[in-house]
Design an enzyme around this catalytic site. Structure first.
Site, PDB file in Angstrom:
ATOM      1  N   GLU A 118      24.774   5.100  54.571  1.00 43.87           N
ATOM      2  CA  GLU A 118      25.724   4.062  53.853  1.00 43.87           C
ATOM      3  C   GLU A 118      25.284   3.533  52.785  1.00 43.87           C
ATOM      4  O   GLU A 118      25.821   3.178  51.574  1.00 43.87           O
ATOM      5  CB  GLU A 118      26.151   3.055  54.768  1.00 43.87           C
ATOM      6  N   GLU A 138      26.737   6.264  64.531  1.00 43.44           N
ATOM      7  CA  GLU A 138      27.060   4.989  65.118  1.00 43.44           C
ATOM      8  C   GLU A 138      27.616   5.202  66.476  1.00 43.44           C
ATOM      9  O   GLU A 138      27.739   4.487  67.396  1.00 43.44           O
ATOM     10  CB  GLU A 138      27.721   4.038  64.288  1.00 43.44           C
TER      11      GLU A 138
END
Length: 922
Positions: A118, A138
């Site tokens: 990210e 995640e």
């Protein structure tokens, strides 16, 4: 910047490029320290006139493995302060990094996972190595990407691929990332940073595009088409995991960004992430994550400083399904393997199975033909023991026959070198029995794989009382190298997994005998999250194996096994499960299962033989009751396994259940799930069923004791059987070592501190009371240390609670008692008042064993009433009572006399209910 563990470092080169390096070994995880430091470094680079462009990279060949998962647990427990909403994804990454007036390029090597990717996606370009792994995993933790990944990944790689990457948690490597548009170039690791520097300067000079990925739209489909893709993904996610909500939340957040714009999507992501972080699913999956990594830490074994010896050559006896599977796992990890069989036909078949296992990998594209041939060349077949003279480990994987295994191990002792590990893959037979004819009991260990051995991730390492710690350390290392999750367990019938789950099918048979439909049971259990119900599992295993292993449990635990005639009756009629295409289900050519209408006649015959009648309430049993009646006996047996020391940690049983039996990881494992329901509830249901239906459901002593206290089942560092050292000293060192008081309550220490303080005051006030004052003065020092440890190391809530209680009791009550007696009373009256208070408090404290005594009487077991503490109570009370008699001190004599009598009562209960160790106990 700064001297904290996690940080970033900034270096500005002569070319005007600032290289910001993430430093947080071993994988440069993104703790809050790192993220704060990253913002500071960026702010500095943007301020400095000598900086034209920025490169972000990670130290030691790893970009970043993602957000520090330990912080999630801290946030969930309230011990770590959560950053303000949007701080990371909006303030740091979007408004600082991505919106910077100077271009930035991510130089990616090793890992760029989760938050690491990210961060990379907020840079204006990405350069990676071919071996770098980029992904957003995640969802494996019950979360969604929380630093903008749900918005940027679809804009970089397209909606379909981004959904696949997020929902499956599968990373891509550098070359694929380049094809997808996730990275802009792939270079070698030694060219990585220099290429990124030049690329950043090229962006500045407009020779390369300056791209803010949050606002890219060229990879996004038109809204109508995008919604079709998202709806299809929703349907697939619900089909694949109907009990999980976070994949659907992830899709909703992606959709928000497409419909309402990326900034709105970011804020929706922030809100959703915060909600998921405190969900039961997230807590369960994070528990499994850490528990899996903790299985290789074995108290008393891995903390001795032993170094694993090198194992290069392994011999396997038996080339059946298990032996060939074990051989496959070993050759895949570059071990030299010798496979021994009794004749050429069996040997050829065994080597053929290994070949077939490897060829399957070639067909799936997981292995090249060249690699296949090289791997197979590590395997050699033999018919005798001559090649065993230089092996480092032997794994016996022959049929479950005691005399055969005994003979094999006697032979192995003759042919194998003295350092060789002698392992058995037995799933039921006592290892002491297997090694009975040898003098090498210290080298004998269980290496219990699960079928198919080259695929199933669990390895049970079974130790006896004689097994050397070095052997266990060596086998832990082998397990790690062959990509298994090892758990170290004790030696008993069924070890951990099979022992815990033997009631699984038996409970199902109990329900069927009383009228519950077979297929409704399996549906309820698969809906709960198991890969298959007890009856589909019985078909897969085969009735022959089911009966043989079942008999082991009937012989060893006759009082708590449920004996149904259903499976033997079906086997007599040549129904043996999937292999015969008939069991509880019918199977077609593709092994697809379908219900069998003929099953009813076998069930009726079983009921008739057993004398069991259909009970109408079992016919209409709810799904909740089915799940509880199947799994609560499993929880009960897991409690026994833990309490007996077969497993060292309750978390090991969670991993055993998840990896050995397919227990849903999003429920955290068998003990974690049980704690989510509460020990009191499980105990009460089992006790109710036990009263109605007999011993099969009877709660064990450990469960009864935990329920009586309202305590969790899994709040020990280690099992009760392994925690029999001095509690005071052990507690002290465990708190210091772990910098945590999570396994302990502060109240007993606070009360003991008050007790010691009052008795010290009494001893000082009373003439001739020097001995009382001295002994209790020492007690003040010890208990005060414990209270201070709680105030330092306890979680925030416990620290506050401890401070309040210390203030009320050890300061307020003690101060009031001292002031009142000093000001209002004189002479004997003061001494009597202080003595009365001391005696009263002592009587209350001596009454604490009454709950344990009640549990002993109820359960008829002294399993959890430690003999040492019982004897100490008896001895301490008796000596002080005798001393009080000599000095004629009523206040000292009465409470200690009560303690002495309670000690006698406990010792009598111990003598009445103590069971001698059976031959199966270890």
């Amino acid at each position: 910047m700064g001297s904290k563990k996690g940080r970033t470092m900034i270096e500005v080169g002569a070319d005007g490029v600032a290289v910001i390096t993430i430093i947080n070994p071993p994988v440069n995880s993104l703790s809050l320290d790192v993220l704060d430091s990253l913002k500071e470094s960026f702010d500095e680079a943007l301020r400095r006139d000598d900086v034209k462009a920025i490169v972000v990279t990670g130290a030691n060949g790893k970009f970043s493995g993602g957000f520090d998962i330990t912080a999630f647990g801290g946030i969930q427990g309230g011990n770590v302060k959560q950053p303000k909403p949007g701080y990371v994804s909006v303030e740091v990454l979007t408004d600082t990094l991505e919106a910077a007036k100077k271009p930035s390029v991510a130089a990616i090597d090793g890992l760029a996972l989760g938050g690491g990717l990210e961060i990379a996606m907020t840079c204006h370009a990405r350069i990676s190595t071919s071996t770098a792994q980029l992904g957003l995993p995640e969802l494996q933790l019950g979360l969604i990407p929380g630093f903008g990944g749900t918005q940027r990944l679809p804009r970089l790689v397209g909606l379909s691929k981004s959904l696949e990457m997020m929902l499956t948690s599968k990373p891509v490597k550098g070359e694929e990332a380049l094809e997808l548009g996730l990275v802009d170039a792939v270079v070698s690791s030694h060219e990585l940073v220099n290429t990124a520097r030049r690329w950043a300067l090229d962006i500045l000079e407009r020779r390369k595009p300056w791209v803010a990925s949050l606002y890219k739209t060229d990879k996004l489909e038109p809204l109508g088409e995008a919604r079709e893709i998202l709806n299809f993904a929703r349907a697939q996610a619900q089909k694949r995991a109907p009990n999980l909500k976070h994949p659907l939340v992830c899709i909703d957040v992606i959709e928000e960004g497409i419909v309402a714009g990326p900034r709105a999507g970011l804020w929706k992501e922030v809100e959703a992430f915060q909600g998921l972080l405190v969900s039961d699913t997230c807590k369960s999956l994070i528990h499994v994550f850490f528990s899996q990594r903790g299985t290789s830490k074995v108290p008393g074994i891995t903390d001795r400083g032993l170094v694993p010896r090198q194992v290069k050559k392994v011999a396997i006896l038996g080339g059946g399904l298990m032996g060939s599977g074990i051989a496959t796992a070993l050759v895949l990890s570059n071990y030299t393997v010798i496979l021994k069989e009794v004749n050429e036909k069996f040997l050829e078949a065994g080597i053929g199975r290994v070949k077939a296992n490897l060829q399957s990998r070639v067909k799936k594209g997981k292995m090249t033909q060249e690699k296949f041939e090289k791997t197979l060349s590590s395997l050699r077949g033999v018919l005798d023991y001559e090649s065993f003279r230089d092996v480092d480990m032997v794994i016996e994987a022959v049929i479950e026959n005691v005399s055969l295994k005994q003979q094999i191990f006697a032979d192995l002792e003759k042919y194998c070198p003295p350092h060789c590990i002698l392992a058995s893959n037995t799933s039921t037979i006592d290892l002491n029995l297997i090694g009975e004819r040898t003098k090498s009991q210290d080298r004998i260990v269980g290496a219990h794989f699960f079928s198919p051995a080259h695929i199933m991730p669990l390895l049970e390492i079974v130790r006896t009382n004689q097994t050397s710690p070095q052997i266990i350390v060596d086998l832990l290392d082998v397990g790690k190298k062959i990509k298994k999750t090892p758990i170290v367990v004790g030696n008993c019938t069924g070890f951990a997994v099979n022992r815990m789950f033997f009631p699984y099918t038996q409970a199902g048979l109990f329900l069927v005998d009383r009228g519950t439909d077979v297929y409704r049971i399996d549906r309820a259990i698969t809906k709960f999250g198991m890969p298959m119900g007890p009856f589909r599992l019985a078909d897969l295993v085969g009735f022959g194996v089911a009966i043989a292993t079942g008999m082991q449990f009937v012989e060893n635990f006759p009082e708590r096994t449920y004996k149904s005639m259903l499976i033997p009756i079906m086997q007599e009629d040549k129904r043996a499960g999937e292999t015969t295409r008939k069991g509880f289900y019918l199977y077609d050519n593709k092994r697809k299962a379908s219900p069998d209408p003929e099953l009813k006649k076998y069930i009726e015959k079983s009921r008739s033989i057993s004398g069991v009648a259909v009970d109408p309430k079992f016919v209409k049993l709810s799904e909740k009751d089915i799940v509880e009646m199947i799994f609560f006996p499993v929880v009960n047996e897991a409690c026994r396994v833990f309490a007996e020391g077969i497993a060292v940690k309750a978390a090991d049983l969670d991993i055993a259940a998840v990896m050995g039996m397919g227990f849903p990881p999003y429920r955290g494992g068998i003990m974690f799930w049980a704690d989510s329901l509460g020990s009191k509830y499980i105990y009460s249901r089992l006790q109710e069923w036990s009263n109605m239906y007999g011993e099969f459901f009877k709660p064990c002593a450990f469960l009864a004791e935990r329920a009586a206290k309202g305590a969790t089942l899994a709040d020990f560092d280690c099992c009760p059987a392994h925690c029999s050292r001095s509690p005071s000293r052990d507690t002290f060192w465990r708190i210091i070592k772990h910098r945590s008081t999570e396994d302990f309550e502060s109240l007993p220490y606070i009360c003991t501190l008050l007790n010691s303080s009052l008795w010290t005051y009494y001893g000082i006030t009373k003439p001739g009371g020097l001995l009382v004052a001295t002994v209790n003065g020492f007690g003040i020092v010890v208990e005060a240390i414990y209270v201070v440890l709680f105030l330092i190391y306890a979680p925030q809530k416990m620290r506050v609670k401890t401070g309040i209680i210390v203030g009320l009791l050890d300061v307020g009550f003690l101060g009031a008692a001292v002031v009142a007696t000093q000001l209002a009373l004189q002479g004997e009256s003061r001494i009597d008042a202080i003595g009365f208070i001391c005696a009263g408090l002592n009587i209350i404290m001596y009454g604490s064993p009454l709950a344990a005594m009640k549990t002993v009487v109820r359960t008829k077991s002294v399993e959890y009433m430690p003999f040492f503490l019982t004897f100490s109570l008896f001895l301490n009370g008796g000596i002080w009572a005798f001393y009080a008699l000599l000095v004629r001190d009523l206040f000292l004599g009465i409470p200690n006399g009560i303690g002495f009598l309670l000690g006698i009562a406990q010792l009598l209960l111990y003598a009445i209910y103590r069971k001698p160790k059976s031959s199966n106990d270890n």
